[in-house]
Design an enzyme around this catalytic site. Structure first.
Site, mmCIF file in Angstrom:
data_model
loop_
_atom_site.group_PDB
_atom_site.id
_atom_site.type_symbol
_atom_site.label_atom_id
_atom_site.label_comp_id
_atom_site.label_asym_id
_atom_site.label_seq_id
_atom_site.Cartn_x
_atom_site.Cartn_y
_atom_site.Cartn_z
ATOM 1 N N LYS A 1 0.540 -1.217 -0.225
ATOM 2 C CA LYS A 1 -0.087 0.088 0.349
ATOM 3 C C LYS A 1 0.791 1.402 0.203
ATOM 4 O O LYS A 1 0.214 2.191 -0.361
ATOM 5 C CB LYS A 1 -1.038 -0.119 1.052
ATOM 6 C CG LYS A 1 -1.979 -1.123 1.259
ATOM 7 C CD LYS A 1 -2.923 -1.306 -0.129
ATOM 8 C CE LYS A 1 -3.471 0.024 -0.642
ATOM 9 N NZ LYS A 1 -4.922 -0.241 -1.251
HETATM 10 N N1 PMP Z 1 -2.973 -7.491 1.465
HETATM 11 C C1 PMP Z 1 -2.780 -6.516 2.598
HETATM 12 C C2 PMP Z 1 -2.240 -7.027 3.852
HETATM 13 C C3 PMP Z 1 -3.544 -5.320 2.266
HETATM 14 O O1 PMP Z 1 -3.584 -4.448 3.428
HETATM 15 C C4 PMP Z 1 -4.246 -4.978 1.233
HETATM 16 C C5 PMP Z 1 -4.897 -3.313 0.898
HETATM 17 N N2 PMP Z 1 -6.096 -3.290 1.784
HETATM 18 C C6 PMP Z 1 -4.116 -5.802 0.169
HETATM 19 C C7 PMP Z 1 -3.521 -7.097 0.340
HETATM 20 C C8 PMP Z 1 -4.897 -5.493 -1.124
HETATM 21 O O2 PMP Z 1 -4.474 -4.415 -1.859
HETATM 22 P P1 PMP Z 1 -5.451 -3.593 -2.963
HETATM 23 O O3 PMP Z 1 -6.035 -2.457 -1.893
HETATM 24 O O4 PMP Z 1 -4.438 -2.962 -3.967
HETATM 25 O O5 PMP Z 1 -6.334 -4.411 -3.404
#
Ligand code: PMP
Length: 334
Positions: free
Chosen positions: A46
């Site tokens: 992120k």
């Molecule tokens: N894994 C973790 C640990 C996250 O914090 C996030 C983001 N919320 C994601 C995966 C998913 O990423 P995205 O928001 O780009 O879909």
């Protein structure tokens, strides 16, 4: 003036290594590769979205020196916004569901964010963490990052994650697998890879309790039964970041499969990961087994296990949830 050779942390987000997952590559006959996003300054994938959102807001004149950024987040976006924000002189107010790991909540406070914990509520409820953040922004005149529907999120992955994967594999990539929180990682990376080669398979790995598998295989969000302890993923709606992307395959992944994978990787390869990474890798393994040997499959190692020691790596917490950290990897395809 001589050329600038060194950068602060904002210059060191991304360009993460692509790590070969040894045992899973051997057993499937595929190259299963994980993008080591836990190596970013804020410790997760992120950071890319946080930087993209801040850069975009600055360019559009939404962020003035000394401004406050407010965001609803499962934690990692808040950490990214706080570290990138500090490097540029912004304060952060982070609204987070109280169900998220105590490690993430205390880390946010240590980093200097103002943290507001709220009860976990569905998106349809006005008390949902995103709506609380949006309301605060309006009342206080703060900048709302709006990671779910702000396209600067997926654009960051289109500009960095996708090109890095393409370069690191020298264009030899058969599939890209990711789970969905906001969808920024899946969508931005997929848009770039498909542009380079439309035959790259885009694969969504979805935890139970989410509706992405249902959206991508049935065209509706009706199937979202079950539950998952994975944090940061588990989406039920098509966010703006997900609009218009092509997803070739989607799998539903059990928490047990992800727990088995993260424990094997820790004990046999020294890779210490959070559960969303395990869901992603389980999706990559499913794709490898379906498509047969010889493929190169890239996925995301979203964050590290440090943030989940009191939960995912706590034997009694796992036992209470009937999750077994000691199942052999063969149980994945038994
Ligand atoms: N894994 C973790 C640990 C996250 O914090 C996030 C983001 N919320 C994601 C995966 C998913 O990423 P995205 O928001 O780009 O879909």
């Amino acid at each position: 003036m001589s050329e600038l050779r060194y950068h602060g942390i904002a210059g060191h987000i991304g360009k993460t290594p692509l790590i070969r997952l040894q045992a899973l590559s051997e057993v499937t006959g595929c190259e299963i590769l994980g993008k080591a996003e836990f190596m970013n300054p804020g410790g997760s994938v992120k950071d890319r979205a946080a930087q993209g959102i801040i850069d975009d807001a600055e360019a559009k004149g939404f962020l003035k020196p000394g401004a406050t950024i407010v965001e609803g987040t499962a934690g990692n976006t808040g950490i990214g916004l706080t570290v990138v924000g500090h490097s540029k002189g912004y304060q952060t107010v982070i609204v987070i569901p109280e169900t998220q790991s105590p490690e993430k909540i205390s880390l946010l406070r240590t980093l200097g964010a103002e943290v507001i914990t709220v009860p976990e509520k569905p998106y349809s409820d006005p008390g949902n963490y995103n709506h609380v953040a949006q309301r605060l922004a309006k009342e206080k005149g703060w900048f709302w990052a709006n990671q779910f529907d702000n396209l600067a999120n997926r654009h960051a992955h289109y500009c960095t994650t996708g090109p890095e994967m393409w370069e690191q594999t020298k264009g030899n990539v058969d599939a890209f697998v990711a789970s969905v929180g906001t969808g920024g990682t899946l969508a931005g990376t997929a848009l770039y890879l498909k542009e380079k080669n439309p035959n790259v398979a885009v694969v969504c790995a979805d935890p139970y309790g989410a509706a992405m598998w249902s959206w991508f295989t049935q065209g509706n969000g009706e199937t979202k039964d079950g539950d998952s302890v994975a944090e940061g993923i588990g989406q039920t709606r098509i966010t703006k970041n997900l609009e218009g992307i092509v997803v070739d395959k989607a799998y539903r992944i059990t928490d047990q499969a992800a727990v088995t994978i993260v424990n094997q990787l820790l004990r046999q390869e020294g890779l210490f990961l959070g559960l969303s990474s395990g869901i992603n890798i389980a999706g990559a393994v499913r794709f490898a087994r379906e498509s047969g040997p010889g493929k190169t499959i890239v996925t995301i190692l979203c964050d590290s296990g440090h943030k989940y020691q009191s939960k995912l790596y706590n034997p009694s917490w796992l036992q209470d949830r009937k999750l077994d950290p000691n199942l052999p990897i063969d149980s994945l395809w038994a």
